[in-house]
Write an enzyme that holds these catalytic residues in place. Structure first.
Site, PDB file in Angstrom:
ATOM      1  N   HIS A 193      -7.568  -0.441   5.450  1.00  0.00           N
ATOM      2  CA  HIS A 193      -6.460   0.389   5.954  1.00  0.00           C
ATOM      3  C   HIS A 193      -6.200   1.477   4.909  1.00  0.00           C
ATOM      4  O   HIS A 193      -6.149   2.664   5.238  1.00  0.00           O
ATOM      5  CB  HIS A 193      -5.225  -0.483   6.175  1.00  0.00           C
ATOM      6  N   ASP A 212       5.944   4.397   4.950  1.00  0.00           N
ATOM      7  CA  ASP A 212       6.777   3.385   5.630  1.00  0.00           C
ATOM      8  C   ASP A 212       6.753   2.042   4.889  1.00  0.00           C
ATOM      9  O   ASP A 212       7.383   1.079   5.341  1.00  0.00           O
ATOM     10  CB  ASP A 212       6.374   3.223   7.104  1.00  0.00           C
ATOM     11  N   HIS A 213       6.067   1.978   3.754  1.00  0.00           N
ATOM     12  CA  HIS A 213       6.044   0.751   2.940  1.00  0.00           C
ATOM     13  C   HIS A 213       6.576   0.950   1.526  1.00  0.00           C
ATOM     14  O   HIS A 213       6.913  -0.026   0.854  1.00  0.00           O
ATOM     15  CB  HIS A 213       4.624   0.164   2.909  1.00  0.00           C
ATOM     16  N   HIS A 216       1.443   3.872   1.842  1.00  0.00           N
ATOM     17  CA  HIS A 216       2.018   4.616   2.975  1.00  0.00           C
ATOM     18  C   HIS A 216       3.551   4.626   2.901  1.00  0.00           C
ATOM     19  O   HIS A 216       4.178   3.644   2.517  1.00  0.00           O
ATOM     20  CB  HIS A 216       1.551   4.027   4.310  1.00  0.00           C
ATOM     21  N   ASP A 259      -0.295  -3.865   6.151  1.00  0.00           N
ATOM     22  CA  ASP A 259      -0.945  -3.308   7.345  1.00  0.00           C
ATOM     23  C   ASP A 259      -2.421  -3.698   7.406  1.00  0.00           C
ATOM     24  O   ASP A 259      -3.227  -2.985   7.993  1.00  0.00           O
ATOM     25  CB  ASP A 259      -0.820  -1.778   7.355  1.00  0.00           C
ATOM     26  N   HIS A 261       4.443  -4.874  10.381  1.00  0.00           N
ATOM     27  CA  HIS A 261       5.003  -4.232  11.585  1.00  0.00           C
ATOM     28  C   HIS A 261       5.195  -5.258  12.697  1.00  0.00           C
ATOM     29  O   HIS A 261       4.451  -6.238  12.785  1.00  0.00           O
ATOM     30  CB  HIS A 261       4.063  -3.146  12.124  1.00  0.00           C
ATOM     31  N   HIS A 274       0.853  -1.199   0.000  1.00  0.00           N
ATOM     32  CA  HIS A 274       0.000   0.000   0.000  1.00  0.00           C
ATOM     33  C   HIS A 274       0.878   1.234   0.000  1.00  0.00           C
ATOM     34  O   HIS A 274       2.083   1.156   0.175  1.00  0.00           O
ATOM     35  CB  HIS A 274      -0.992  -0.023   1.161  1.00  0.00           C
TER      36      HIS A 274
END
Ligand code: ZN
Ligand code: FE
Length: 257
Positions: A112, A58-59, A56, A131, A169, A54
């Site tokens: 999400h 942090d990905h 975001h 996530d 995570h 996805h």
């Protein structure tokens, strides 16, 4: 197939998925490039693909950099073109992704984010859940509602019990602490909490989980549990008998935990 979990940023996992036959590899969720290059070198493999779950940061924060350094294909939801950096191959559920001799299928699991994809390597019983599904938890509902997240989790929960679950995570201990407040008598939860806490004390990851383990410990797959339902209804007397109400209240509680 070998899967190497690589801890990145504060508490994220990226994964190196290695085809040991052809010595090529895919990165699932490229947040930082250097650790992935180091992991690939240690495996003697060349990274040829990035699978983004996805959009975001942090990905996908490393997508541009890895695409500038290596001739990689970057896969992600076609509807997230413009949100997933360096996307070369927009995919949809039903498509097939080849990494050397390995085959992955994207599973659309919105809530999400609206375009969130899980990646299923069916032959190797490995599922990358980003996530959406965490060990003993699920992602926050940024672009979807409780009913949609329930549907998304149900698609993943339909896979065979031995399927390994590689999530985005390291939240397992905290998630299980929360789960234990709702089902204090659930031994699968207390046992896995003790195991996970010991793993973390040793600096070891708690991934992968399995679909079977999630069925017995994850409150977001356990809206049918009588103990969980009673815990939720004790805290929220207005919550009725529908599964989606129980799920929504569980998610609200977790947001504040
Ligand atoms: Zn996210
Ligand atoms: Fe994340």
């Amino acid at each position: 197939m070998r899967v190497v979990p690589v801890p990145v940023l504060h508490d994220n996992y990226s994964y190196l998925v290695v085809d040991e036959v052809e010595k090529v590899a895919a990165v699932v969720d490229c947040a930082e490039v250097e650790p992935m290059l180091a992991a690939a070198q240690a495996e003697g493999a060349t990274i040829t693909a990035v699978l983004s779950t996805h959009h975001h940061y942090d990905h996908v924060g490393g997508n541009e950099e890895i695409a500038a350094k290596l001739p990689v294909r970057v896969y992600g939801n076609a509807d997230d073109d413009g949100r997933i950096p360096a996307l070369t191959d927009g995919v949809r559920e039903g498509d097939t992704i080849h990494v050397g001799s390995l085959v992955a299928r994207p599973i659309l699991v919105p809530a999400h984010t609206s375009g969130h994809m899980a990646y299923h390597f069916e032959e190797h019983r490995a599922l990358f859940t980003g996530d959406t599904l965490f060990a003993a938890g699920c992602g926050r509902l940024f672009e979807g509602d409780p009913a949609q997240m329930m549907d998304s989790l149900a698609k993943l929960n339909a896979l065979p019990e031995p399927t390994k679950v590689y999530c985005g995570h390291e939240y397992t201990v905290r998630n299980l602490e929360f789960a234990a407040t709702l089902e204090p008598k659930n031994k699968a939860i207390s046992d896995k909490l003790a195991w996970s806490a010991a793993r973390r004390r040793d600096g070891q990851p708690t991934v992968p989980s399995t679909i079977g383990s999630e069925r017995s410990t994850n409150p977001f797959l356990r809206t049918r549990s009588q103990e969980l339902r009673e815990s939720i209804q004790e805290r929220f007397p207005e919550v009725g008998e529908q599964d989606v109400e129980i799920f929504a209240a569980t998610r609200r509680l977790k947001d504040e935990f």
